[in-house]
Design a protein around this motif. Structure first.
Motif, short mmCIF file in Angstrom:
data_model
loop_
_atom_site.label_atom_id
_atom_site.label_comp_id
_atom_site.label_asym_id
_atom_site.label_seq_id
_atom_site.Cartn_x
_atom_site.Cartn_y
_atom_site.Cartn_z
N ASN A 155 -9.20 4.62 1.25
CA ASN A 155 -8.10 3.71 0.89
C ASN A 155 -7.05 3.66 1.99
N GLY B 268 1.93 0.34 3.51
CA GLY B 268 2.58 -0.90 3.09
C GLY B 268 3.98 -1.11 3.58
N LYS C 31 -1.18 -4.55 3.25
CA LYS C 31 -2.43 -3.79 3.09
C LYS C 31 -2.84 -3.62 1.63
N VAL C 32 -2.71 -4.69 0.85
CA VAL C 32 -3.19 -4.69 -0.54
C VAL C 32 -3.98 -5.97 -0.76
N GLU D 32 -6.93 -0.08 -2.85
CA GLU D 32 -6.24 -1.36 -2.68
C GLU D 32 -6.57 -1.99 -1.32
N TRP D 33 -6.93 -1.17 -0.36
CA TRP D 33 -7.30 -1.65 0.98
C TRP D 33 -8.58 -0.90 1.40
N HIS E 19 0.83 -1.20 0.00
CA HIS E 19 0.00 0.00 0.00
C HIS E 19 0.86 1.26 0.00
#
Length: 694
Positions: free
Chosen positions: A300, A188, A208-209, A250-251, A184
């Motif tokens: 996000n 990330g 975190k993706v 992505e998260w 992330h």
């Protein structure tokens, strides 16, 4: 066998492009690998806002060695021809073989292409894929020549075997492939190495993706619906918005916010459209009142205040957006209640519909006249139909529809109700655009049906009159959709009308200087073509439709479809199929005899000349069938007519088994041919069976 992992890491990819890009990556790479001689067991592509990923499982470690035999020039050919052949084949004179063939002796060369390692092939295929990737829009950055949708930062490309992971070495405009990626953007941590797809997927989730788009969608929907349910509310389902939002994060972190009390009085469709188009928010409604009371947004990032700051900012922006919508709504209501909808229709005189068909106001007048003419056939009140047609497109001049064109029609209903117009008129304003496709709802109220038909027929007759017809795959004015709309309106509402007459009425109202008599049949044929497509989707054979189109009254679509359905039902039975074969046999014998003799055998079949029991039985069966078919056709009871016709199967089969039509006795032959003519005449009353396949 090795497994391949590819990741192309970049700045944020537009959500609308991600799914197709992932599919393109999979196709281009796998096709390239197969073309180069590699095979694989499985492949899957993934996408997030910042990456495209591909995994290919069970890849062969190298391509096979290939041997190809090439025939060269004849023995004794000029040296230059032989040298050119050897140079192309990569062989020497000693490696050539002379071989005798029918046309003489020829030189042959065996060309051996050694196999290549998988990593070399992958590097070549991936570079070709990246450089030629089919983005709808792309950009260059820095001083390089590479084009990508957004700046490409990193390429991860590894082959994983039991021994471990191997980096596939390649360099594209200074971007060197490796085994490193990152998670992330904010949560990330540092970049990390990966050794396989499973390792990659797991480490991304730790960073975190969520790699799988479907998993992100499911996460968003579950959290949103659970939050709404906890407050006794419901999230308005919108699969398109869900897919788009899943492509923005992505998260995903789901947050629910409030809509200020000032805006809760806006129509729910306005709130929903404004929040979706401008903010990508999901609408949350109260199931008891139908009001939109809250919204769901997807962040996000996880924050220490559980998204409170994010929600506050979103609510501030939303308030500004909804303030605009509220202004449009209140201003439009003021116009509708004080000046009426005619104030808006008058403005449409300055809006061109088409340079050869005049303004929108001129079109409205044509639609109104056509609606008034159609009303008796639809069963609606002519005055209401005309009134509805005159105001149905008034909202095109409203501020709300100018801001949100997708609300046209719906806002027309609100404004018509505010202006005190009859409910039938208000409903027609909303539904006259329908149906917009094969699965769209079809209006059922007579006034709405009348205006919807008039609208679509004016579109068709107008563009046919100026010769702007669809060509091939091009249909810029959506005329195929308009024709399907006419078909569904007529069939669903069981409207009995002559489309030829209706088309002529529409053409006569258009001042183009053309010849309506020449245009009308062509437009009717176009509608019939769309009907064929529609009925084929309903499971009716194309030749059945052709057999019914050849009959009188084919411009009455309800009659045409009833006939086609009955014929389809007949042909689905054994008796029906065999009857058609018997009819075709009778028709072929009769046609050949008429051509040979130069006469028409259509009169004078007499039972007294019947020599066999089979002939007499056929006479009786034809008499009985005619007694049933004639009244059935008059009452449009096609099922009964088909049933009576099916009863002819057995006597016709028996006749052909027992009787020789072309008798040596000319009187008997003529009588039998006239008997076949009766078969043809009776069967052709129901449908043109000559057009059936088989």
């Amino acid at each position: 066998m090795p497994d391949l992992l590819i990741e192309l890491f970049s700045e944020e990819i537009p959500a609308r492009m991600q799914a197709k890009a992932a599919a393109d990556l999979q196709k281009l790479v796998t096709d390239g690998l197969v073309e180069a001689g590699l095979t694989y067991a499985s492949a899957a592509a993934f996408h997030t806002p910042r990456r495209l990923a591909l995994t290919v499982g069970g890849l062969t470690p190298e391509s096979p060695t290939l041997k190809e035999e090439r025939r060269g020039p004849k023995v004794g050919a000029p040296d230059k021809a032989l040298e050119g052949f050897m140079r192309g084949a990569g062989v020497t004179r000693e490696q050539l073989e002379e071989r005798e063939e029918k046309k003489g002796s020829f030189y042959f060369a065996t060309v051996t292409t050694p196999g290549r390692k998988a990593d070399a092939i992958i590097a070549e295929v991936l570079e070709k894929t990246v450089r030629g990737f089919p983005w709808p829009k792309s950009m260059r950055w820095g001083s390089g020549t590479l084009r990508w949708v957004r700046p490409l930062h990193r390429i991860t490309c590894i082959l994983t075997t039991e021994e471990g992971a191997q980096i596939v070495h390649l360099d594209i405009d200074g971007i060197t492939a490796g085994n490193t990626t990152e998670g992330h953007r904010f949560m990330g941590g540092k970049p990390f190495d990966v050794t396989s797809f499973d390792d990659y997927d797991a480490k991304l989730k730790q960073a975190k993706v969520i790699l799988h788009a479907s998993e992100r969608e499911q996460h968003i929907w579950n959290d949103a619906t659970n939050m709404a349910f906890a407050q006794g509310l419901e999230v308005v389902e919108d699969n398109g918005l869900l897919a788009e939002v899943a492509g923005l994060v992505e998260w995903p972190v789901v947050l629910m916010g409030d809509i200020a009390e000032d805006f809760l009085g806006l129509p729910p469709e306005v709130l929903q459209t404004s929040m979706k188009e401008h903010q990508k928010f999901f609408s949350v409604k109260n199931p008891k009142t139908g009001r939109i009371e809250k919204f769901v947004t997807v962040a996000n990032i996880e924050t220490s205040d559980n998204g409170a700051t994010i929600l506050a900012g979103n609510q501030k922006v939303l308030a500004a957006r909804l303030s605009d919508a509220k202004f449009f709504w209140e201003n439009d209501l003021r116009v509708a209640t004080t000046d009426g909808l005619t104030a808006w229709t008058d403005r449409l005189s300055n809006v061109t519909f088409h340079n050869k068909l005049g303004s929108q106001q001129a079109r409205i007048q044509r639609i109104a006249a056509l609606a008034e003419a159609l009303a008796p056939q639809v069963g609606s009140d002519a005055a209401l139909a005309r009134q509805a047609a005159e105001v149905a497109k008034a909202d095109l001049s409203s501020e709300m529809v100018y801001e949100f064109p997708e609300l046209q029609g719906l806002m027309g209903r609100y404004y018509a109700e505010a202006a005190g117009l009859p409910p039938e008129v208000a409903n027609a304003c909303e539904t006259h655009y329908s149906p917009l496709g094969p699965s769209d709802d079809v209006p059922s109220e007579p006034v709405a049906v009348t205006v919807a038909l008039a609208d679509k027929l004016d579109t068709l007759t107008g563009f046919w009159a100026i010769d702007e017809k669809p060509t091939g795959s091009k249909d810029p004015f959506a005329l195929r959709r308009a024709a399907l709309g006419v078909i569904r309106l007529v069939l669903v509402n069981d409207l009995r009308m002559s489309l030829s007459d209706v088309i002529s009425t529409g053409l006569n109202s258009i001042e183009t200087g053309g010849n309506p008599g020449a245009v009308a049949p062509d437009l009717l044929a176009f509608i019939h073509d769309r009907l064929k497509v529609h009925l084929r989707a309903e499971g009716i054979r194309h030749d059945v439709i052709d057999a019914c189109l050849a009959m009188d009254g084919a411009d009455d679509l309800v009659l045409l479809v009833k006939r086609a359905e009955a014929l389809q039902e007949l042909l689905s039975s054994e008796d029906g199929e065999n009857l058609v074969q018997g009819f075709k046999r009778a028709n072929n014998i009769l046609s050949q005899a008429e051509e040979k003799d130069g006469v028409e055998y259509s009169f004078g079949a007499d039972v007294k000349y019947a020599e066999t029991d089979a002939e007499k039985a056929l006479f009786e069966a034809l008499d009985a069938a005619e007694e049933k078919i004639t009244p059935a056709m008059q009452s449009e009871d096609f099922a009964a007519a088909m049933e009576a016709m099916a009863a002819l199967r057995a006597p016709i089969d028996t006749f052909f088994d027992a009787v020789q039509v072309n008798s040596d006795n000319s009187i008997i032959r003529r009588n039998r041919l006239n008997l076949l003519s009766r078969i043809r005449t009776i069967c052709l009353q129901v449908a043109d069976l000559t057009r059936l396949d088989g």
